[in-house]
Design a protein around this motif. Structure first.
Motif, mmCIF file in Angstrom:
data_model
loop_
_atom_site.group_PDB
_atom_site.id
_atom_site.type_symbol
_atom_site.label_atom_id
_atom_site.label_comp_id
_atom_site.label_asym_id
_atom_site.label_seq_id
_atom_site.Cartn_x
_atom_site.Cartn_y
_atom_site.Cartn_z
ATOM 1 N N MET B 150 -44.583 12.535 14.777
ATOM 2 C CA MET B 150 -43.489 12.800 13.837
ATOM 3 C C MET B 150 -42.223 13.216 14.576
ATOM 4 N N LEU B 151 -42.402 14.048 15.576
ATOM 5 C CA LEU B 151 -41.234 14.510 16.332
ATOM 6 C C LEU B 151 -40.528 13.338 16.985
ATOM 7 N N LYS B 152 -41.337 12.412 17.519
ATOM 8 C CA LYS B 152 -40.765 11.218 18.148
ATOM 9 C C LYS B 152 -39.898 10.467 17.131
ATOM 10 N N LEU B 153 -40.451 10.246 15.947
ATOM 11 C CA LEU B 153 -39.713 9.547 14.894
ATOM 12 C C LEU B 153 -38.461 10.328 14.487
ATOM 13 N N ALA B 154 -38.627 11.634 14.372
ATOM 14 C CA ALA B 154 -37.495 12.467 13.971
ATOM 15 C C ALA B 154 -36.381 12.380 15.002
ATOM 16 N N LYS B 155 -36.770 12.346 16.264
ATOM 17 C CA LYS B 155 -35.759 12.256 17.323
ATOM 18 C C LYS B 155 -35.023 10.929 17.264
ATOM 19 N N GLU B 156 -35.747 9.862 16.947
ATOM 20 C CA GLU B 156 -35.077 8.565 16.810
ATOM 21 C C GLU B 156 -34.074 8.614 15.654
ATOM 22 N N ALA B 157 -34.514 9.171 14.538
ATOM 23 C CA ALA B 157 -33.631 9.283 13.376
ATOM 24 C C ALA B 157 -32.435 10.182 13.694
ATOM 25 N N ASN B 158 -32.724 11.177 14.476
ATOM 26 C CA ASN B 158 -31.731 12.163 14.863
ATOM 27 C C ASN B 158 -30.523 11.569 15.544
ATOM 28 N N THR B 159 -30.787 10.668 16.476
ATOM 29 C CA THR B 159 -29.693 10.089 17.246
ATOM 30 C C THR B 159 -28.755 9.354 16.300
ATOM 31 N N ILE B 160 -29.287 8.917 15.180
ATOM 32 C CA ILE B 160 -28.435 8.197 14.240
ATOM 33 C C ILE B 160 -27.615 9.161 13.384
ATOM 34 N N MET B 161 -28.274 10.151 12.827
ATOM 35 C CA MET B 161 -27.521 10.897 11.822
ATOM 36 C C MET B 161 -27.763 12.407 11.717
ATOM 37 N N TYR B 162 -28.591 12.971 12.534
ATOM 38 C CA TYR B 162 -28.896 14.382 12.264
ATOM 39 C C TYR B 162 -28.189 15.338 13.216
ATOM 40 N N ASP B 163 -27.662 14.826 14.292
ATOM 41 C CA ASP B 163 -27.128 15.697 15.311
ATOM 42 C C ASP B 163 -25.962 16.505 14.774
ATOM 43 N N TYR B 164 -26.158 17.811 14.624
ATOM 44 C CA TYR B 164 -25.104 18.714 14.183
ATOM 45 C C TYR B 164 -24.471 18.302 12.870
ATOM 46 N N ARG B 165 -25.262 17.660 12.021
ATOM 47 C CA ARG B 165 -24.742 17.294 10.716
ATOM 48 C C ARG B 165 -24.405 18.558 9.935
ATOM 49 N N ILE B 166 -23.263 18.576 9.343
ATOM 50 C CA ILE B 166 -22.916 19.690 8.471
ATOM 51 C C ILE B 166 -23.581 19.434 7.132
ATOM 52 N N PRO B 167 -24.312 20.415 6.631
ATOM 53 C CA PRO B 167 -25.198 20.173 5.485
ATOM 54 C C PRO B 167 -24.539 19.495 4.284
ATOM 55 N N THR B 168 -23.267 19.784 4.010
ATOM 56 C CA THR B 168 -22.690 19.259 2.779
ATOM 57 C C THR B 168 -22.143 17.838 2.914
ATOM 58 N N VAL B 169 -22.036 17.346 4.127
ATOM 59 C CA VAL B 169 -21.486 16.000 4.279
ATOM 60 C C VAL B 169 -22.385 15.157 5.165
ATOM 61 N N SER B 190 -39.975 9.516 5.249
ATOM 62 C CA SER B 190 -41.156 8.923 5.878
ATOM 63 C C SER B 190 -41.517 9.610 7.193
ATOM 64 N N VAL B 191 -40.564 10.266 7.847
ATOM 65 C CA VAL B 191 -40.905 10.974 9.076
ATOM 66 C C VAL B 191 -40.973 12.473 8.825
ATOM 67 N N GLY B 216 -41.422 25.500 9.878
ATOM 68 C CA GLY B 216 -39.994 25.159 9.831
ATOM 69 C C GLY B 216 -39.766 23.664 9.844
ATOM 70 N N LEU B 217 -38.625 23.259 10.327
ATOM 71 C CA LEU B 217 -38.235 21.853 10.304
ATOM 72 C C LEU B 217 -38.722 21.117 11.529
ATOM 73 N N MET B 218 -39.134 19.871 11.312
ATOM 74 C CA MET B 218 -39.402 18.994 12.440
ATOM 75 C C MET B 218 -38.098 18.806 13.216
ATOM 76 N N ASN B 219 -38.180 18.941 14.552
ATOM 77 C CA ASN B 219 -37.011 18.720 15.415
ATOM 78 C C ASN B 219 -35.929 19.777 15.216
ATOM 79 N N LYS B 220 -36.305 20.948 14.710
ATOM 80 C CA LYS B 220 -35.293 22.005 14.534
ATOM 81 C C LYS B 220 -34.835 22.524 15.891
ATOM 82 N N MET B 221 -33.673 23.145 15.891
ATOM 83 C CA MET B 221 -33.192 23.799 17.097
ATOM 84 C C MET B 221 -34.076 25.024 17.359
ATOM 85 N N THR B 222 -34.312 25.302 18.637
ATOM 86 C CA THR B 222 -35.026 26.525 18.978
ATOM 87 C C THR B 222 -34.241 27.709 18.421
#
Lengths: 319, 326
Positions: B150-169, B190-191, B216-222
């Protein structure tokens, strides 16, 4: 209507006999920080900017328990925490367990604005601070000689009381450098509203003297020590554990929202009915520019100002 | 008094395409935990003991995201958190940043019972756990193969859209590149690992309690703290009710979701189910979440605004329900 601002430097068992050389610098610090906040509001800075600015200033002030001047854990280290919240969007940021960040409140704001999370703590928060390039210093910067003395006394008192119960300061210790303020207490906070009714709240602290390493208090917890929405902004101070279980800051807002109480009535109810006597105080402003600063402790270092010209700087109950 | 009642959850926000056998496994676990709680209530354990017992069981089973089976941080480690609250006296305990304590909810209980504080985190919390003689295990005990994937998948998704996303946008601008429109915590569902666990109980004496535990969240910041350990957000109990929430932590924190169920009962005079419905409708902004609640009158209620929540509930008069979907 109109802008308003209120700030505090902690509530607690502040002796009426506080000598002037210990009282005056704190009053001067409150006045100075209030002026900074008022000037910023007059210059049309947003309440969010104003509360951050004022709390930074309070953190830099060694007379209060936040930033430099933070009290020490049982191991003699500093662990600071802070929280900031914007009323309109209810966006918020919080940090705990900071050891090197000069201004915890600004890191809380960065957590709010630059991360997908609300709350970062300990090593992860410190790493984030470095990534963001905020100012950091050696942990020794925050430790004042007075707080080393406070810790020593707290540890002695603890030994006498066997367990972890809060040390009760007896008056016969008046000669010691800390007889002025209950060593348990002291946090800083600021709430502000602008003339459009935008609200924000911020709180910052070093926590409790002789606290266990890793202890988190009410300050960084949204709804406990800090809360803002479209009705009001609240920053609380006092015994963290009592404030957490009574969700003090949220309850002021909830009473306005769900029961239709005014800011003053809501805050008075929470301080009188929800928190045991001697445990809590708060500062709050409403969207319409009202201010209130109730407490159920002996005193609270506090200051406020409003656009209509009202201003107050005080420690003990007025009259 | 209306007798005892109990509810458990294993997280809100479920992939509608979750394989049938996973759904069955989840239902079996929820049923087992309910039965464990029911028999404890029948032998007159207090509400606070029952919520701890049930959440320990949920933590020990790897299926849900707490204890063994916890989601992984971006660094592939586990950092768990939990809280517990006793409605009578509103005593509470919370822990965050645990990497070795086998049952976080029991450490939260010890913070409540044996420390002068309400909340301990990271190394200080683990030191306290060791002092108290709690069972400690290696961090690898908590890590399951499923979650490494799951972490692997989350990291792939991350590079697209999760990096430092501000929650409201950000969701709108990025959804084009994400295959599934359903998201939780900014990740395609799905991930998304199964979520947080929780239990709420009212015993036959009308005492309410609540407990919540999570990886907590998959792929959360430490160092990330979510809603689960925060009193008034993920967990709350008073003399009126007990509440445990799950879902997008940041939305639950902003909405002080669990306290608000109690607050609308206390300040607005709503009944339990009305209070739950109100909070789900009015107190969540764009976030997805669910919650379970019991009242001192022996009522039980749940609500969620996302696709599915693993939950089960039972009352003394024989009602019992285990479900995932609406």
């Amino acid at each position: 209507m109109g802008w308003a601002i209120a700030l505090h430097g902690g509530a607690g068992d502040i002796s009426r006999g506080l000598p002037s050389e210990r009282r005056e610098p704190r009053e001067a610090a409150l006045r100075h920080c209030l002026q900074i906040g008022v000037a910023a509001l007059k210059a049309k800075r947003s309440p969010l900017d104003v509360v951050e600015l004022v709390v930074r200033e309070l953190e830099n002030e060694p007379n209060f328990n936040a930033g430099r001047g933070s009290v020490l854990t049982s191991k003699g280290t500093v662990e600071m925490e802070a929280c900031i919240m914007d009323g309109n969007t209810k966006r918020c940021g919080a940090v705990s367990g900071l050891t090197t960040v000069v201004n915890a409140i600004s890191l809380a704001r960065l957590v709010m604005e630059k991360t997908p999370h609300i709350y970062l703590a300990f090593d992860g928060a410190e790493a984030f601070a470095r990534e963001q390039g905020v100012e950091t210093v050696d942990p020794g910067h925050f430790i004042t000689p007075e707080n080393i003395e406070r810790l020593k006394q707290a540890i002695e008192a603890n030994r006498v009381q066997i367990d972890y119960t809060p040390p009760i300061q007896k008056d016969d210790k008046k000669e010691t450098p800390i007889a002025d303020v209950d060593s348990q207490i002291g946090t800083v906070g600021c709430v502000a509203v602008d003339s459009h009714g935008n609200l924000a709240a911020a709180t910052s602290t070093g926590g409790l003297v002789n606290k266990m390493v890793g202890r988190i208090g009410d300050t960084p917890i949204v709804g406990a020590g800090t809360y803002a929405n479209s009705f009001c902004a609240v920053s609380a101070t006092g015994k963290g554990e009592a404030i957490i279980r009574a969700t003090i800051a949220r309850d002021v807002a909830a009473l306005m929202e769900y029961k239709g109480l005014s800011l003053k009535d809501a805050a008075a109810y929470v301080i009188q009915e929800c928190a045991p006597k001697g445990t809590a105080g708060l500062v709050a402003v409403s969207a319409t520019g009202e201010v209130t600063m109730p407490f159920n402790t002996t005193g609270m270092f506090r200051a406020c100002a409003a656009e209509d010209g009202y201003s107050e700087i005080a420690i003990w109950p007025s009259v | 008094m209306g007798g005892w009642a109990i509810a458990v959850h294993g997280g809100a926000g479920v992939d509608p395409n979750l394989p049938h056998e996973r759904q069955e496994e989840a239902k079996q676990l929820l049923t087992r935990c309910l039965n464990l709680g029911i028999s404890a209530l029948r032998s007159s354990l207090s509400a606070i003991d029952v919520v701890e017992l049930v959440v320990r069981e949920l933590e020990s089973d790897p299926l849900f995201n707490s204890g063994r089976g916890s989601a992984l941080t971006g660094k592939g480690t586990v950092e768990m958190e939990a809280s517990i609250m006793d409605g009578s006296g509103r005593r509470c305990g919370a822990v965050s940043g645990l990497t070795m304590v086998k049952n976080p909810v029991s450490l939260a209980r010890l913070v409540m019972d044996k420390s002068p504080h309400s909340y301990l985190a990271f190394s200080g919390a683990e030191e306290f756990g060791r002092q108290q003689g709690l069972e400690m295990v290696d961090n690898s005990y908590f890590i399951t193969e499923d979650n490494v994937e799951m972490l692997k998948l989350a990291k792939e998704a991350n590079t697209i859209m999760y990096d430092y996303r501000i929650p409201t946008v950000g969701l709108d601008t990025c959804s084009a590149v994400v295959e599934s429109p359903l998201q939780m915590n900014g990740l395609p569902i799905s991930v998304y690992a199964p979520e947080t666990v929780g239990c709420v109980v009212v015993d036959s004496e009308g005492r309410c309690a609540a407990a919540t535990s999570t990886g907590g969240l998959m792929n959360k910041m430490t160092g990330r703290i979510g809603d689960s350990p925060l009193i008034g957000a993920g967990t709350y109990a008073c003399d009126l009710c007990g509440v445990s929430c799950t879902g997008e932590g940041e939305a639950i924190i902003r909405g002080t979701l669990s306290r608000d169920v109690a607050a609308v009962m206390e300040y607005k005079g709503l009944g339990l189910q009305e209070a739950v419905d109100y909070v789900i409708q009015e107190r969540l902004d764009e976030g997805k979440a669910g919650l379970i609640a019991v009242s001192r009158n022996g009522e039980v209620a749940y609500g969620f605004n996302c696709v599915g929540m693993f939950r089960g509930c039972a009352t003394e008069n024989g009602f019992m329900e285990v479900g995932i979907w609406e």
